[in-house]
Design a protein around this motif. Structure first.
Motif: not given
Length: 130
Positions: A25-48
């Protein structure tokens, strides 16, 4: 808000389960969450995330000040919004909102935002006490 004032924002997402910091994983990267649910991929979360950031950029909203009344802007959910007619299927707009008394309306909106946050998002309400 802090992402909107930065010079650049790069979003990365793990394409495979278990491919986290221990697996390159990318060192120093900050982890974000858009909520407590599972998505089909990272694209919808990135769009949010992108939508939430872009709308805060100058010129993105017709009235930039309107962002200050959005849910979560000051740690509270938004109060209820009403439109015309003042009565619809037995549901009435609260009298205070029809009164024209701006100070009283502001107090009502604040009280409703606090009530809704306490009821629906106790996690946000708890942060206000910190």
């Amino acid at each position: 808000m802090r992402f909107a004032v930065g010079q650049q924002l790069t979003l990365l997402w793990r394409a495979l389960q278990g491919c986290g910091p221990a697996r390159g994983g990318r060192a120093g990267a900050e982890e974000l969450s858009v909520g407590d649910f599972v998505l089909s991929g990272g694209e919808p979360a990135a769009l949010c995330v992108l939508d939430a950031v872009v709308r805060l950029l100058p010129g993105a909203l017709g009235d930039h000040e309107s962002a200050a009344t959005d849910s979560h802007y000051e740690g509270l959910l938004s109060p209820p919004s009403y439109t015309r007619p003042p009565s619809y299927r037995g549901m009435d707009v609260p009298a205070v909102l029809l009164s024209g008394d701006h100070a009283q309306i502001a107090r009502w909106r604040q009280a409703e935002a606090e009530r809704l946050t306490r009821e629906r998002r106790p996690d946000l309400w708890a942060k206000r006490d910190d």
